[in-house]
Design a protein around this motif. Structure first.
Motif, short mmCIF file in Angstrom:
data_model
loop_
_atom_site.label_atom_id
_atom_site.label_comp_id
_atom_site.label_asym_id
_atom_site.label_seq_id
_atom_site.Cartn_x
_atom_site.Cartn_y
_atom_site.Cartn_z
N ALA A 39 0.84 -1.20 0.00
CA ALA A 39 0.00 0.00 0.00
C ALA A 39 0.88 1.24 0.00
N GLU A 40 0.35 2.31 -0.56
CA GLU A 40 1.07 3.57 -0.64
C GLU A 40 0.14 4.71 -0.25
N ARG A 41 0.73 5.88 -0.10
CA ARG A 41 -0.08 7.07 0.20
C ARG A 41 -0.69 7.59 -1.10
N ARG A 42 -1.79 7.00 -1.48
CA ARG A 42 -2.51 7.45 -2.68
C ARG A 42 -4.00 7.21 -2.45
N ALA A 43 -4.81 7.69 -3.37
CA ALA A 43 -6.27 7.56 -3.23
C ALA A 43 -6.66 6.09 -3.13
N GLU A 44 -7.70 5.83 -2.32
CA GLU A 44 -8.12 4.46 -2.09
C GLU A 44 -8.48 3.76 -3.39
N GLY A 45 -9.23 4.45 -4.26
CA GLY A 45 -9.66 3.84 -5.50
C GLY A 45 -8.49 3.42 -6.38
N ALA A 46 -7.47 4.26 -6.47
CA ALA A 46 -6.30 3.93 -7.29
C ALA A 46 -5.56 2.72 -6.74
N GLN A 47 -5.44 2.67 -5.42
CA GLN A 47 -4.75 1.53 -4.82
C GLN A 47 -5.51 0.23 -5.04
N LEU A 48 -6.81 0.27 -4.82
CA LEU A 48 -7.62 -0.94 -4.96
C LEU A 48 -7.67 -1.40 -6.41
N SER A 49 -7.66 -0.46 -7.34
CA SER A 49 -7.63 -0.83 -8.76
C SER A 49 -6.31 -1.55 -9.08
N ARG A 50 -5.24 -1.06 -8.52
CA ARG A 50 -3.93 -1.71 -8.73
C ARG A 50 -3.93 -3.11 -8.14
N PHE A 51 -4.52 -3.28 -6.96
CA PHE A 51 -4.58 -4.61 -6.34
C PHE A 51 -5.48 -5.56 -7.13
N ALA A 52 -6.58 -5.02 -7.69
CA ALA A 52 -7.47 -5.85 -8.50
C ALA A 52 -6.72 -6.42 -9.70
N LEU A 74 -4.26 1.97 3.94
CA LEU A 74 -5.54 1.63 3.32
C LEU A 74 -6.73 2.06 4.16
N LEU A 75 -6.49 2.48 5.39
CA LEU A 75 -7.58 2.78 6.32
C LEU A 75 -7.89 4.27 6.32
N PRO A 76 -9.18 4.63 6.51
CA PRO A 76 -9.55 6.05 6.58
C PRO A 76 -8.89 6.73 7.78
N SER A 77 -8.69 8.02 7.66
CA SER A 77 -8.07 8.76 8.75
C SER A 77 -9.04 9.07 9.88
N ARG A 78 -10.31 9.28 9.54
CA ARG A 78 -11.31 9.58 10.58
C ARG A 78 -11.61 8.33 11.39
N ALA A 79 -11.62 8.46 12.72
CA ALA A 79 -11.77 7.31 13.60
C ALA A 79 -13.09 6.58 13.36
N GLU A 80 -14.19 7.33 13.19
CA GLU A 80 -15.49 6.69 13.01
C GLU A 80 -15.52 5.86 11.73
N ARG A 81 -15.04 6.43 10.67
CA ARG A 81 -15.01 5.74 9.40
C ARG A 81 -14.07 4.53 9.46
N ARG A 82 -12.93 4.71 10.13
CA ARG A 82 -11.98 3.60 10.25
C ARG A 82 -12.59 2.43 11.01
N ASP A 83 -13.33 2.73 12.08
CA ASP A 83 -13.97 1.65 12.84
C ASP A 83 -15.00 0.91 12.00
N GLU A 84 -15.71 1.64 11.13
CA GLU A 84 -16.66 0.97 10.23
C GLU A 84 -15.94 -0.04 9.34
#
Length: 517
Positions: free
Chosen positions: A86-99, A141-151
């Motif tokens: 994982a890298e410091r980039r947008a979630e969508g771009a990272q997940l597309s690369r992993f796909a 890969l995890l969101p920075s906001r605590a609430e979103r990260r817990d979800e």
């Protein structure tokens, strides 16, 4: 585990495993496997997890430059394995690369709208055949906001509940220690689904596999500059070449690989790095109290506390107390725990622009570093002496550390002495059983060191309420430059006094080295 359905973050992940056309994963090949050194214990722990019945994912974490990436690649070598970074980039771009990485293994390109979908696909991938998957820098890969990260973590936890139906061996790796330990905390949704494995810097003895034919003094000096971090050992200690030549080429040359390394690491992990840089610069010369730091930076102690706690959480700064102190003591000092970071902030940080604009590395080394190198090495020498006491005299001292406190009252009143320090104090059952002094100087030790210890320092220790055993403590004197004849003769007449030179110290410490991997 024929069907995974996971509700997460407002969407549903569905993986119909029965329809997945899997191809066998190719054995992972680590091109640098022949260059990998050490970490025998960590590799053994990884192999035990791989071959055992633990179905939990492994949370592998440690500081940047400690050698995690090489470790898990050496572990994966020859196994059916996939490494995702994982890298410091947008979630969508990272997940597309992993796909795209998963497509040839799954037989189709999976839809990965979020991280839980990725985890579900990985468990589906190993439904029929055992497979190792490593996600490096997982916290990115995890969101920075605590609430979103817990979800997101709650959704991942739901997927992991079905882990017994898959043959996946999943490793979640991270360099930000605070974020990784948060995943393991009692409040984390992944609590109980992760098995922790912390990767520590190499001990002095284990770090010597990087070194060539060196004297005992040279081994200690190099360790005092590199610490136990694998990258720094590889750059500054491996093979031939003097320490001066290595430092000039790799650290002081503005094109060198380590010239800006500490700055880049800290700026990546810290907000408001300027305050952290100022703290580390102040700590680079010696351990300091919180009050000392506040005065030097013109800040209130309450303002600096959170910054120091963050540096401690990152395992860059240590908080020390006298070995005899209780948990409630406020007599703390702070020091930089990473030796290369300490070296860089002391000798490089403030002159980087000069080095970029013409200051020659050799001139800086000869004029500024060489005269102060012994002072830089001395605290590391003291640490190694304490390690030697734990190794050689562990049956006499269950706790070993340093001690500092007030001088004798009458000496303080007269202004002769204010504070006393003892480099090595070993305790058993609260009583002092071992004391020692360590000198990394060019001069051989004289009887003066012993006299000051017995006349001033041991009485101050007793005054502080730390009693010695009835027969008195064993006294250890450690020296880089040896011992004067009068002190040697004195030691022959005392059974409680032992002189330990640097060659003996290093030889004994090297005897504890773990077998290289």
């Amino acid at each position: 585990m024929g069907l995974i359905v996971v509700a997460s973050c407002g969407m549903t992940v569905t993986a119909n495993i029965a329809t997945i056309m899997q191809s066998s994963a190719e054995p992972f090949s680590f091109a640098a496997a022949g260059e990998f050194l050490n970490r025998a214990d960590d590799l053994a722990r990884l192999e035990d997890w791989w071959g055992g019945r633990d179905r939990n994912a492994l949370a592998l974490y440690g500081r940047r430059r400690v050698g995690k990436s090489w470790l898990f690649r050496a572990f994966a070598d020859g196994k059916p394995a996939l490494v995702l970074v994982a890298e410091r980039r947008a979630e969508g771009a990272q997940l597309s690369r992993f796909a795209a990485r998963l497509e040839p293994l799954l037989g189709f390109r999976p839809e990965l709208p979020d991280v839980p979908a990725l985890i579900a696909s990985l468990y589906a991938l190993a439904e029929r055949e055992r497979m190792l998957v490593v996600i490096d820098e997982f916290p990115y890969l995890l969101p920075s906001r605590a609430e979103r990260r817990d979800e997101v973590l709650t959704a991942i936890q739901a997927i992991m509940e079905e882990r017994d139906g898959s043959k996946l061996q999943l490793v979640l790796c991270g360099s930000h220690i605070g974020q990784m330990t948060t995943l393991l905390a009692d409040s984390s949704p992944l609590r109980g689904r992760l098995t922790p494995l912390a990767i520590e810097p190499l001990r002095f003895a284990d770090a010597q596999t990087f070194a060539g034919e060196l004297t005992a003094r040279e081994r200690i000096e190099r360790y005092a500059v590199t610490g136990g971090m694998s990258l720094y050992l590889d750059e500054l200690a491996r093979g031939s070449g003097s320490l001066r030549a290595r430092v000039c080429a790799r650290v002081l040359d503005h094109r060198g690989p380590l010239f800006n390394d500490p700055r880049e690491i800290l700026e990546e992990d810290l907000r408001q790095p300027g305050i952290y840089f100022s703290l580390l610069e102040e700590l680079s010369a010696r351990a300091r109290t919180l009050g000392d730091l506040a005065a030097a930076l013109g800040k209130r102690t309450s303002d600096l506390g959170p910054y120091l706690e963050t540096l401690r959480e990152m395992q860059l700064v240590e908080r020390l107390a006298p070995v005899s102190a209780g948990r409630e003591t406020r007599d703390h000092r702070y020091r930089i725990g990473d030796q290369f970071l300490r070296f860089w902030f002391r000798f490089v940080f403030d002159v980087q622009e000069d080095l970029r604009t013409g200051l020659r590395p050799a001139d800086l080394y000869d004029g500024e570093i060489a005269p102060l190198l012994a002072e830089h090495v001395a605290p590391v020498f003291e640490q190694l002496c304490r390690e030697w006491v734990r190794q050689q005299l562990g049956d006499r001292a269950s706790r070993v550390g340093a001690w500092w406190g007030n001088a004798l009252h009458e000496l303080r009143r007269s202004g002769q002495r204010q504070r006393e320090e003892i480099d090595v104090v070993g305790l058993r059952g609260g009583a002092v059983t071992v004391v020692g002094e360590c000198k990394w100087t060019n001069a051989a030790l004289s009887t003066k060191v012993l006299s000051e210890l017995e006349r001033f320092k041991l009485p101050a220790l007793a005054q502080a309420g730390v009693a010695s055993t009835a027969d008195g403590p064993a006294i250890m004197l450690f020296s880089r430059a040896g011992f004067r004849p009068a002190l040697v003769e004195h030691a022959t007449r005392r059974s409680d006094l032992r002189l330990v030179g640097v060659d003996e110290l290093v030889s004994d410490l090297l005897a504890t080295a773990r077998p290289a991997a």
